[in-house]
Design an enzyme around this catalytic site. Structure first.
Site, PDB file in Angstrom:
ATOM      1  N   TRP A 185       0.852  -1.199   0.000  1.00  0.00           N
ATOM      2  CA  TRP A 185       0.000   0.000   0.000  1.00  0.00           C
ATOM      3  C   TRP A 185       0.887   1.248   0.000  1.00  0.00           C
ATOM      4  O   TRP A 185       1.815   1.358   0.808  1.00  0.00           O
ATOM      5  CB  TRP A 185      -0.926   0.032   1.217  1.00  0.00           C
ATOM      6  CG  TRP A 185      -1.662   1.340   1.291  1.00  0.00           C
ATOM      7  CD1 TRP A 185      -2.695   1.735   0.494  1.00  0.00           C
ATOM      8  CD2 TRP A 185      -1.368   2.444   2.163  1.00  0.00           C
ATOM      9  NE1 TRP A 185      -3.067   3.014   0.830  1.00  0.00           N
ATOM     10  CE2 TRP A 185      -2.266   3.478   1.843  1.00  0.00           C
ATOM     11  CE3 TRP A 185      -0.433   2.652   3.182  1.00  0.00           C
ATOM     12  CZ2 TRP A 185      -2.276   4.697   2.501  1.00  0.00           C
ATOM     13  CZ3 TRP A 185      -0.432   3.881   3.842  1.00  0.00           C
ATOM     14  CH2 TRP A 185      -1.350   4.887   3.497  1.00  0.00           C
ATOM     15  N   GLU A 226      -3.172  -3.010  -2.479  1.00  0.00           N
ATOM     16  CA  GLU A 226      -4.285  -2.355  -1.774  1.00  0.00           C
ATOM     17  C   GLU A 226      -4.603  -0.985  -2.360  1.00  0.00           C
ATOM     18  O   GLU A 226      -3.733  -0.129  -2.489  1.00  0.00           O
ATOM     19  CB  GLU A 226      -3.928  -2.213  -0.285  1.00  0.00           C
ATOM     20  CG  GLU A 226      -5.081  -1.678   0.568  1.00  0.00           C
ATOM     21  CD  GLU A 226      -4.715  -1.585   2.055  1.00  0.00           C
ATOM     22  OE1 GLU A 226      -3.514  -1.451   2.368  1.00  0.00           O
ATOM     23  OE2 GLU A 226      -5.629  -1.631   2.892  1.00  0.00           O
ATOM     24  N   LYS A 228      -7.272   2.572  -2.432  1.00  0.00           N
ATOM     25  CA  LYS A 228      -7.898   3.454  -1.450  1.00  0.00           C
ATOM     26  C   LYS A 228      -8.625   4.551  -2.211  1.00  0.00           C
ATOM     27  O   LYS A 228      -8.227   4.914  -3.308  1.00  0.00           O
ATOM     28  CB  LYS A 228      -6.795   4.040  -0.579  1.00  0.00           C
ATOM     29  CG  LYS A 228      -7.263   4.789   0.638  1.00  0.00           C
ATOM     30  CD  LYS A 228      -6.098   4.955   1.605  1.00  0.00           C
ATOM     31  CE  LYS A 228      -6.460   5.823   2.767  1.00  0.00           C
ATOM     32  NZ  LYS A 228      -5.463   5.778   3.828  1.00  0.00           N
ATOM     33  N   ASP A 262      -9.753  -3.402   1.539  1.00  0.00           N
ATOM     34  CA  ASP A 262      -9.854  -2.892   2.913  1.00  0.00           C
ATOM     35  C   ASP A 262     -11.262  -2.328   3.069  1.00  0.00           C
ATOM     36  O   ASP A 262     -11.683  -1.474   2.266  1.00  0.00           O
ATOM     37  CB  ASP A 262      -8.766  -1.821   3.115  1.00  0.00           C
ATOM     38  CG  ASP A 262      -8.763  -1.223   4.512  1.00  0.00           C
ATOM     39  OD1 ASP A 262      -7.703  -1.263   5.171  1.00  0.00           O
ATOM     40  OD2 ASP A 262      -9.796  -0.658   4.923  1.00  0.00           O
ATOM     41  N   HIS A 265     -11.851   1.460   2.712  1.00  0.00           N
ATOM     42  CA  HIS A 265     -11.238   2.193   1.603  1.00  0.00           C
ATOM     43  C   HIS A 265     -12.165   2.561   0.463  1.00  0.00           C
ATOM     44  O   HIS A 265     -11.721   2.801  -0.661  1.00  0.00           O
ATOM     45  CB  HIS A 265     -10.042   1.402   1.066  1.00  0.00           C
ATOM     46  CG  HIS A 265      -8.842   1.522   1.957  1.00  0.00           C
ATOM     47  ND1 HIS A 265      -7.570   1.202   1.563  1.00  0.00           N
ATOM     48  CD2 HIS A 265      -8.733   1.969   3.233  1.00  0.00           C
ATOM     49  CE1 HIS A 265      -6.719   1.418   2.560  1.00  0.00           C
ATOM     50  NE2 HIS A 265      -7.409   1.879   3.582  1.00  0.00           N
ATOM     51  N   HIS A 289      -8.560  -6.666   4.292  1.00  0.00           N
ATOM     52  CA  HIS A 289      -8.204  -5.886   5.467  1.00  0.00           C
ATOM     53  C   HIS A 289      -9.513  -5.587   6.175  1.00  0.00           C
ATOM     54  O   HIS A 289     -10.293  -4.745   5.726  1.00  0.00           O
ATOM     55  CB  HIS A 289      -7.500  -4.573   5.078  1.00  0.00           C
ATOM     56  CG  HIS A 289      -6.013  -4.701   5.074  1.00  0.00           C
ATOM     57  ND1 HIS A 289      -5.162  -3.635   4.972  1.00  0.00           N
ATOM     58  CD2 HIS A 289      -5.230  -5.807   5.188  1.00  0.00           C
ATOM     59  CE1 HIS A 289      -3.914  -4.075   5.020  1.00  0.00           C
ATOM     60  NE2 HIS A 289      -3.925  -5.382   5.130  1.00  0.00           N
ATOM     61  N   ASP A 297     -12.402   6.469   6.377  1.00  0.00           N
ATOM     62  CA  ASP A 297     -11.476   5.374   6.648  1.00  0.00           C
ATOM     63  C   ASP A 297     -10.860   5.549   8.037  1.00  0.00           C
ATOM     64  O   ASP A 297      -9.676   5.787   8.194  1.00  0.00           O
ATOM     65  CB  ASP A 297     -10.387   5.393   5.561  1.00  0.00           C
ATOM     66  CG  ASP A 297      -9.367   4.292   5.741  1.00  0.00           C
ATOM     67  OD1 ASP A 297      -9.731   3.234   6.274  1.00  0.00           O
ATOM     68  OD2 ASP A 297      -8.203   4.488   5.345  1.00  0.00           O
ATOM     69  N   ASP A 299     -10.553   3.510  10.584  1.00  0.00           N
ATOM     70  CA  ASP A 299      -9.868   2.373  11.198  1.00  0.00           C
ATOM     71  C   ASP A 299     -10.319   2.084  12.625  1.00  0.00           C
ATOM     72  O   ASP A 299      -9.501   1.821  13.506  1.00  0.00           O
ATOM     73  CB  ASP A 299      -8.344   2.550  11.111  1.00  0.00           C
ATOM     74  CG  ASP A 299      -7.842   2.372   9.687  1.00  0.00           C
ATOM     75  OD1 ASP A 299      -7.932   1.249   9.183  1.00  0.00           O
ATOM     76  OD2 ASP A 299      -7.408   3.375   9.070  1.00  0.00           O
ATOM     77  N   ASP A 329      -6.991  -4.721  10.209  1.00  0.00           N
ATOM     78  CA  ASP A 329      -6.267  -3.458  10.023  1.00  0.00           C
ATOM     79  C   ASP A 329      -7.052  -2.333  10.686  1.00  0.00           C
ATOM     80  O   ASP A 329      -7.900  -1.712  10.055  1.00  0.00           O
ATOM     81  CB  ASP A 329      -6.069  -3.189   8.522  1.00  0.00           C
ATOM     82  CG  ASP A 329      -5.299  -1.895   8.275  1.00  0.00           C
ATOM     83  OD1 ASP A 329      -4.615  -1.418   9.207  1.00  0.00           O
ATOM     84  OD2 ASP A 329      -5.380  -1.360   7.140  1.00  0.00           O
TER      85      ASP A 329
HETATM   86  C1  RNT Z   1      -3.941   2.529   4.928  1.00  0.00           C
HETATM   87  C2  RNT Z   1      -4.029   1.085   4.639  1.00  0.00           C
HETATM   88  C3  RNT Z   1      -2.890   0.246   5.138  1.00  0.00           C
HETATM   89  C4  RNT Z   1      -2.451   0.621   6.522  1.00  0.00           C
HETATM   90  C5  RNT Z   1      -1.412  -0.289   7.121  1.00  0.00           C
HETATM   91  C6  RNT Z   1      -0.813   0.284   8.349  1.00  0.00           C
HETATM   92  O1  RNT Z   1      -5.056   3.223   4.616  1.00  0.00           O
HETATM   93  O2  RNT Z   1      -5.231   0.573   5.088  1.00  0.00           O
HETATM   94  O3  RNT Z   1      -3.218  -1.084   5.038  1.00  0.00           O
HETATM   95  O4  RNT Z   1      -3.533   0.725   7.393  1.00  0.00           O
HETATM   96  O5  RNT Z   1      -0.473  -0.603   6.185  1.00  0.00           O
HETATM   97 ZN    ZN Z   2      -5.531  -1.548   5.009  1.00  0.00          ZN
END
Ligand code: RNT
Ligand code: ZN
Length: 421
Positions: A185, A226, A228, A262, A265, A289, A297, A299, A329
């Site tokens: 990523w 990955e 986003k 993810d 994302h 993820h 996003d 997290d 993640d």
């Molecule tokens: C970031 C991505 C990525 C990170 C990690 C820490 O938006 O989701 O995967 O969260 O690599």
């Molecule tokens: Zn991620």
């Protein structure tokens, strides 16, 4: 505590009426690996020996809960506490910024031996190891980009990092005897829509091509790419967009190059659960993820909620659970970090188990018959199935704490260890 065994017997009877084998579901859920991310334990700080630990690249942790791990030893000790309460197969997912050396080692100079402590730790627990290049939080990671940077020197620096990471992935596989999944990523993007949106993407493609070409002998590594939609500071344009990453993976036509999806994302009304069958039409596997984006996003810790469940329900219905690499993640700095891991990983496992308790055959039959009214009635009815009785039994069987039995122990560790840091 109630009679967990009795609850399980009742649930078993309930599910058996719909042809569901509870014990088989438990067995499959238990052996499905979840790759636990190490970066929840220290707010993505990493263990490089450097002064400035500012996070960049749009990654943010919010909160200032006391007790975060300050080095690899503390981090692994915390992970061990969390693992007691995470039932089922777990792999450990390490970022390149978690290297351990006696001096500062720049990202393009990292070597397998800088991760030997992780290898030793994982082997002692018979765990597989996964890996991630760290393209953020570094002086050479700026708004000008990393792998897509127009400055050749910078771009090459990060290509060297990517190459080093694939070699470390192969080393992990050699040392653990288990394949290593690497997630690629990059934070590259722009605050405004640039006039030239194509050239950075062509350079990102070139960089990935160079990384893979230079490490063709790394045969036991799986590579997730990955995408986003946006990041803070790069709101208008992301080089590695969904279309770019999907295009890269499909065009590569290599079994080891797969998409990373993810769940944070995408636009808030776009769901990973809705993308899976389209991607599985053309791909053999996917890296997930699992996270919980709240409005963006963000997290947040994974919840046992609609989208998490929909993702695993879909995978089970397609019989693709076994082909999917599941990784977590999230990073929450506002609560006890071990609690964050336990809650998020348990919820991921819950979603896997509950997905395996679906009456797939029965529902397919209704659908084949074209009885769409019965299909809806049934699905809604089944949402109230006695899942928690099976979950509790599974946790009891694994000695992982029934209900919130784990919480007091983690609180004790907070008092005895975390608050003394
Ligand atoms: C970031 C991505 C990525 C990170 C990690 C820490 O938006 O989701 O995967 O969260 O690599
Ligand atoms: Zn991620």
């Amino acid at each position: 505590m109630y009679d967990v065994k009795k609850g399980y017997e009742i649930a078993k009877e309930y599910y058996a009426r719909y042809g569901i084998d509870v014990d088989k579901a438990i067995e499959t859920a238990d052996k499905t690996p979840i790759s636990m991310h190490c970066w929840q334990g220290d707010d993505v700080q990493g263990t490089e020996l450097k002064e400035d630990k500012t996070l960049t690249g749009g990654i943010q942790t919010t909160g200032n809960y006391p007790g975060k791990a300050r080095n690899g030893e503390e981090l692994r000790a915390d992970i061990d506490v969390a693992l007691k309460y995470i039932p089922g197969a777990v792999r450990m997912n390490v970022h390149a910024s978690y290297l351990e050396a006696d001096r500062y080692v720049d990202r393009d100079e990292i070597k397998p031996e800088h991760f030997d402590k992780w290898v030793e730790w994982a082997n002692a627990r018979n765990m597989g190891l996964d890996f991630n290049p760290t393209y953020f939080a570094h002086p050479k990671s700026t708004a000008a980009g990393t792998l897509s940077c127009a400055d050749e020197e910078i771009r090459k620096f990060w290509v060297r990092h990517g190459i080093a990471c694939r070699k470390i992935g192969q080393y992990f596989a050699d040392k653990t005897g288990k394949k290593c999944v690497i997630n690629h990523w990059t934070p590259d993007g722009d605050k405004e829509v640039p006039f030239d949106t194509l050239s950075p993407r062509l350079r990102l493609k070139q960089s990935y091509d160079e990384i893979f070409a230079a490490t063709e002998d790394c045969k036991d590594v799986i590579d997730g790419i990955e995408s986003k939609v946006f990041g803070i500071g790069a709101e208008s344009y992301t080089v590695g967009s969904h279309e770019f990453c999907m295009g890269y993976v499909m065009n590569a036509r290599k079994k080891h190059i797969i998409m990373t999806l993810d769940s944070g994302h995408y636009h808030p009304t776009q769901y990973v659960s809705a993308m899976l069958s389209g991607i599985y039409t053309f791909s053999d596997s996917v890296l997930l993820h699992v996270t919980r984006g709240v409005r963006w996003d963000s997290d947040h810790v994974v919840g046992f909620e609609d989208e998490t469940r929909n993702i695993f329900d879909e995978l089970v219905r397609m019989d693709k659970l076994k082909d999917t690499y599941v990784a977590t993640d999230f990073f929450d700095a506002s609560i006890n970090r071990i609690c964050a891991w336990v809650i998020g990983l348990r919820n991921t496992r819950k979603a896997i188990l509950s997905a395996l308790l679906q009456p797939v055959a029965y529902e397919k039959e209704l659908e084949m018959k074209g009885d769409v009214s019965a299909r809806l009635a049934w699905r809604q009815e089944f949402l109230a199935a006695p899942f928690s009785l099976v979950w509790d039994y599974y946790c009891a069987k694994k000695n992982a704490g029934v209900g919130l039995e784990w919480l007091d122990d983690v609180k004790k560790y907070e008092k005895d260890v975390l608050l003394k840091r």
